[in-house]
Scaffold this motif. Structure first.
Motif, short mmCIF file in Angstrom:
data_model
loop_
_atom_site.label_atom_id
_atom_site.label_comp_id
_atom_site.label_asym_id
_atom_site.label_seq_id
_atom_site.Cartn_x
_atom_site.Cartn_y
_atom_site.Cartn_z
N THR A 65 0.83 -1.21 0.00
CA THR A 65 0.00 0.00 0.00
C THR A 65 0.86 1.26 0.00
O THR A 65 0.56 2.24 -0.69
N GLU A 66 1.95 1.24 0.74
CA GLU A 66 2.85 2.39 0.79
C GLU A 66 3.52 2.62 -0.56
O GLU A 66 3.73 3.75 -0.98
N LYS A 124 -0.35 2.99 -4.16
CA LYS A 124 -1.71 3.19 -3.64
C LYS A 124 -2.78 2.93 -4.69
O LYS A 124 -3.97 2.94 -4.38
N GLY A 140 -7.28 -1.08 0.14
CA GLY A 140 -8.07 0.02 0.65
C GLY A 140 -8.92 -0.38 1.83
O GLY A 140 -9.32 0.45 2.64
#
Length: 352
Positions: A256-257, A260, A300
């Motif tokens: 996720t980092e 995104k 998400g």
């Protein structure tokens, strides 16, 4: 750290009894054909004993290995082509080596590059089995076994080693059902025009970073308790599912980092199919009899161990007899593999 491994002997061990003529060809199933072109390594460490005669131990290992190869005769053969193994009794590679350090030094904090020094080097892709016996200065030994993936998965490799150990201990082992023809269950396919994508994917999958994690038993028990019951059946997560959920959560956080925009993350688990088929196959069956399951997680969403463990649990649980047989009807699984391979290559090309 360099372990100063010195090879002192190298020879070929053949089966103690010749393979009958009607068993000279072992047919490869679809899963065997799809197995990555690598050796599955196993290293077993043994503490020093009162037996200090290395020559006696060496001869005992060779004789027991020769007897074991009679029962696992395809392991002593050579790859013939993309559809079969020629069980020609050419034998397994047997290497002996001296290690210039004590075994506790390696076991204290083993690193991947150190352990690889204890594995046998194999020059031919046709060789299916290689063994290296490493003698440490302290008197301990490490027996390394490398089995070519095309002839067996982790379960097959484990049963081979267990059988060798039992025979070395003088047990009378009967495993006549270890050599099965699985081509009726998972028919082999002609990969002409598809092999290039398979090769590319194998190269991509092998270009990975390996890490070693050590989990204390009490910590795993605490993690399982924290996760609690999962899924509609309210099963408790297994140790594998619990640890996998922990690692998957960390990987998702990192992904996720970095990106995104990634829509989904997938966790793959190899499920042993032997006990999932009806009728079940013998656990000691050689060959590749496993199916990779996929658990999907939409990026998400807030992650928690319970939800991730449930996803992994459900992906494994669906691998029952009905699902497996339906998946492989009419070459359906191959079509899935073909689409996945083409899609993966396309995505990689687009991201270059």
């Amino acid at each position: 750290m360099d372990l100063n491994v010195e090879i002192i002997s190298r020879e070929t061990i053949q089966p103690s009894s010749p393979t009958p003529s009607h068993l000279k060809i072992y047919k490869l199933s679809l899963f065997d054909q799809l197995a990555p072109p690598v050796y599955a390594p196993i290293i077993l460490f043994y503490s020093p004993t009162d037996e200090n005669d290395s020559s006696k131990r060496s001869n005992h290992l060779k004789k027991s290995l020769s007897k074991t190869l009679t029962k696992f005769y395809p392991f002593a053969g050579r790859v013939k082509d993309g559809f079969s193994i020629e069980c020609n009794d050419r034998g397994a590679i047997f290497i002996e080596a001296l290690v210039g350090c004590d075994m506790p030094t390696v076991l204290k904090q083993p690193e991947i590059d150190q352990l690889q020094q204890l594995l046998p080097e194999v020059s031919s892709d046709q060789t299916l089995l290689a063994v290296q016996v490493n003698y440490f200065g302290c008197g301990g030994i490490a027996v390394s076994v490398c089995i070519r993936h095309v002839i067996g998965d982790a379960s097959a490799a484990a049963h081979f080693v267990k059988t060798w150990a039992a025979i070395a201990c003088g047990e009378n082992i009967n495993i006549d059902d270890a050599i099965l023809d699985c081509t009726s269950l998972f028919p082999p396919q002609n990969f002409f025009g598809f092999s290039k994508n398979i090769s590319k994917n194998h190269d991509l999958l092998l270009n990975v970073a390996m890490k070693r994690f050590l989990f204390d038993g009490s910590k795993i028990a605490a993690l399982r308790s924290k996760i609690g019951k999962i899924g509609p059946s309210l099963d408790h997560a297994t140790r594998v599912e619990a640890v996998s959920a922990l690692i998957w959560s960390a990987v998702i956080a990192i992904a996720t980092e970095r990106d995104k925009t990634m829509p989904m993350h997938v966790a793959a688990t190899a499920a042993n199919l032997r006990k999932r088929l009806n009728p079940p196959l013998p656990q000691q069956s050689i060959g590749n009899i496993y199916q990779v399951t996929m658990a999907n997680w939409l990026m998400g969403k807030t992650t928690n161990y319970n939800d991730l463990a449930e996803k992994i649990h459900e992906s494994i649980k669906k691998m029952n007899n009905e699902y497996i047989r339906k998946l492989h009807e009419g070459g359906g699984y191959l079509n899935i593999m073909r689409n996945a391979a083409e899609g993966l290559v396309l995505r990689i090309c687009l991201s270059c």
